[in-house]
Design a protein around this motif. Structure first.
Motif, PDB file in Angstrom:
ATOM      1  N   ASP A 213       0.842  -1.145   0.026  1.00  0.00           N
ATOM      2  CA  ASP A 213       0.095   0.153  -0.099  1.00  0.00           C
ATOM      3  C   ASP A 213       0.846   1.243   0.061  1.00  0.00           C
ATOM      4  OD1 ASP A 213      -2.302   1.488  -0.262  1.00  0.00           O
ATOM      5  OD2 ASP A 213      -3.140   0.844   1.960  1.00  0.00           O
TER       6      ASP A 213
ATOM      7  N   ASP B  17      -4.402  -2.631  -3.796  1.00  0.00           N
ATOM      8  CA  ASP B  17      -5.602  -2.414  -4.222  1.00  0.00           C
ATOM      9  C   ASP B  17      -5.799  -1.912  -5.866  1.00  0.00           C
ATOM     10  OD1 ASP B  17      -3.991  -0.073  -4.906  1.00  0.00           O
ATOM     11  OD2 ASP B  17      -4.367   1.296  -2.835  1.00  0.00           O
ATOM     12  N   ASN B  18      -6.585  -1.406  -6.337  1.00  0.00           N
ATOM     13  CA  ASN B  18      -6.644  -1.358  -7.675  1.00  0.00           C
ATOM     14  C   ASN B  18      -6.014   0.025  -8.377  1.00  0.00           C
ATOM     15  OD1 ASN B  18      -8.608  -3.632  -8.460  1.00  0.00           O
ATOM     16  ND2 ASN B  18      -9.330  -2.748  -6.588  1.00  0.00           N
TER      17      ASN B  18
ATOM     18  N   THR C 255      -7.687  -6.149  -4.103  1.00  0.00           N
ATOM     19  CA  THR C 255      -8.694  -5.712  -3.200  1.00  0.00           C
ATOM     20  C   THR C 255     -10.024  -5.656  -4.057  1.00  0.00           C
ATOM     21  OG1 THR C 255      -8.439  -3.684  -2.868  1.00  0.00           O
ATOM     22  CG2 THR C 255      -7.096  -5.171  -1.408  1.00  0.00           C
ATOM     23  N   LYS C 256     -11.099  -5.807  -3.176  1.00  0.00           N
ATOM     24  CA  LYS C 256     -12.449  -5.433  -3.743  1.00  0.00           C
ATOM     25  C   LYS C 256     -12.609  -4.000  -3.952  1.00  0.00           C
ATOM     26  CE  LYS C 256     -17.317  -5.964  -2.831  1.00  0.00           C
ATOM     27  NZ  LYS C 256     -18.293  -6.398  -2.119  1.00  0.00           N
ATOM     28  N   PRO C 257     -13.021  -3.428  -5.067  1.00  0.00           N
ATOM     29  CA  PRO C 257     -12.996  -1.832  -5.235  1.00  0.00           C
ATOM     30  C   PRO C 257     -13.934  -1.589  -4.076  1.00  0.00           C
ATOM     31  CG  PRO C 257     -13.598  -3.209  -7.350  1.00  0.00           C
ATOM     32  CD  PRO C 257     -13.454  -4.235  -6.336  1.00  0.00           C
ATOM     33  N   TYR C 258     -13.329  -0.143  -3.615  1.00  0.00           N
ATOM     34  CA  TYR C 258     -13.824   0.894  -2.642  1.00  0.00           C
ATOM     35  C   TYR C 258     -14.114  -0.001  -1.411  1.00  0.00           C
ATOM     36  CZ  TYR C 258     -14.991   3.139  -7.137  1.00  0.00           C
ATOM     37  OH  TYR C 258     -14.754   3.693  -8.466  1.00  0.00           O
ATOM     38  N   THR C 259     -13.263  -0.792  -1.037  1.00  0.00           N
ATOM     39  CA  THR C 259     -13.320  -1.688   0.203  1.00  0.00           C
ATOM     40  C   THR C 259     -12.049  -1.927   0.701  1.00  0.00           C
ATOM     41  OG1 THR C 259     -15.082  -2.994  -1.045  1.00  0.00           O
ATOM     42  CG2 THR C 259     -14.204  -3.829   1.094  1.00  0.00           C
ATOM     43  N   PRO C 260     -11.470  -0.619   1.438  1.00  0.00           N
ATOM     44  CA  PRO C 260     -10.100  -0.627   1.736  1.00  0.00           C
ATOM     45  C   PRO C 260      -9.906  -1.773   3.111  1.00  0.00           C
ATOM     46  CG  PRO C 260     -11.394   1.028   2.461  1.00  0.00           C
ATOM     47  CD  PRO C 260     -12.139   0.470   1.512  1.00  0.00           C
TER      48      PRO C 260
ATOM     49  N   THR D 179     -10.349  -4.825   2.889  1.00  0.00           N
ATOM     50  CA  THR D 179      -9.983  -6.221   2.292  1.00  0.00           C
ATOM     51  C   THR D 179      -8.444  -5.927   2.523  1.00  0.00           C
ATOM     52  OG1 THR D 179     -11.597  -5.722   0.726  1.00  0.00           O
ATOM     53  CG2 THR D 179      -9.867  -7.338   0.475  1.00  0.00           C
TER      54      THR D 179
ATOM     55  N   GLU E   6      -3.649  -1.371   6.017  1.00  0.00           N
ATOM     56  CA  GLU E   6      -4.308   0.054   6.661  1.00  0.00           C
ATOM     57  C   GLU E   6      -4.001   0.144   7.958  1.00  0.00           C
ATOM     58  OE1 GLU E   6      -5.855   2.138   4.496  1.00  0.00           O
ATOM     59  OE2 GLU E   6      -6.047   0.865   2.805  1.00  0.00           O
TER      60      GLU E   6
END
Length: 296
Positions: A121, A199-200, A223-228, A230, A235
């Motif tokens: 990240d 992430d994407n 990761t799943k979009p808009y799902t930090p 994950t 994080e």
């Protein structure tokens, strides 16, 4: 005391009785108005109390609140005082309405071996040219338009062992170079990487980044979009780094903050107790730590 007031005055009698002048004046007023009867003990209950809601009003307030009415609208509908309705609903844990959609269940996972999953990240950090208003408390010390630098991080899912660098940007070339250095660092510590989760972001989906993973036979997981959440371990590490390193001291320049990163990162890996792994440092979960001097 009332008799002494007539002799030595209100202030002196109050001091003599060990009470305030206001209290002494209250008892004197009661004696003047009611005589000896005014000096007897009486109930502290107020002369007037708020009208309580009756049974029908209570049931209706609960029904309307569960229908997501506001408290003020309920009070208006019942012709009842707003504080009374609010107090009743607060006692039933309905002062705040629950969200319309229930939050998703928390799914916690941990890979069983080091290197099975490495989380990557980034976190943007404002550059520093002097101590800012966050530390001094003076808004005139605000510094703007000095640019950004980026904290790049890689953290092992099983052990929480982390590798970090502060770089000038998060473009694909910078991100790919960081990946290669991070993988080499983990290899030096006896960690063979099988998967990398990101992430994407554009840099993570770039061809150079994908090629760097493919040539090593490492699987890339997004990761799943808009799902930090994950990528929750990364994080969480970001928040820890900001609290214990980036914002922990009054740095005069970005270079001072960057210089302190390696020292703090070593403390995190080798000495800091991590609650998620039994209050042990991350290095304790690396097998080669038992036969090397990596924990010093």
């Amino acid at each position: 005391m009332v008799e002494r007031i007539a002799v030595i005055g209100l202030a002196a009698a109050a001091i003599e009785a060990g009470i305030s002048q206001r209290t002494a004046a209250k008892w004197k007023s009661r004696f003047v108005t009611e005589g000896d009867a005014g000096l007897r003990d009486r109930s502290s209950r107020p002369h007037a109390v708020r009208a309580a809601l009756n049974g029908e009003q209570l049931a209706e307030a609960l029904r309307l609140r569960r229908a997501r009415w506001t408290i003020r609208a309920i009070a208006s509908s019942l012709a009842a005082p707003y504080p009374t309705v609010r107090r009743f609903l607060a006692g039933r844990s309905l002062s705040r309405l629950p969200p319309i959609e229930a939050p998703p269940p928390v799914v916690r996972y941990e890979h069983t071996t080091p290197g099975s999953m490495i989380h990557l990240d980034t976190k943007k950090l404002g550059r520093l040219e002097k101590t800012g208003h966050r530390i001094t408390g003076n808004k005139r010390d605000h510094v703007c338009c000095v640019g950004w630098e980026v904290l790049h991080l890689a953290i092992d899912d099983h052990s929480r062992l982390a590798y970090t660098e502060v770089l000038i940007d998060e473009k694909k070339a910078t991100t790919t170079d960081f990946l290669e250095r991070a993988l080499a660092w983990f290899t030096e510590h006896g960690v063979s990487t099988a998967r990398v989760m990101t992430d994407n972001g554009v840099s993570y989906r770039s061809k150079p980044f994908g090629a760097a993973l493919a040539v090593r036979g490492i699987r890339h997981v997004f990761t799943k979009p808009y799902t930090p959440r994950t990528n929750g371990k990364a994080e969480r590490f970001v928040q820890t780094a900001l609290r214990e390193w980036a914002y922990a001291h009054a740095y005069n320049h970005s270079s001072e903050r960057t210089d302190q990163l390696a020292r703090w990162n070593h403390f995190y890996n080798h000495h800091r107790q991590h609650s998620a792994i039994g209050f042990c440092p991350p290095i304790s979960r690396i097998p080669m730590n038992n036969v090397s001097n990596l924990n010093t």
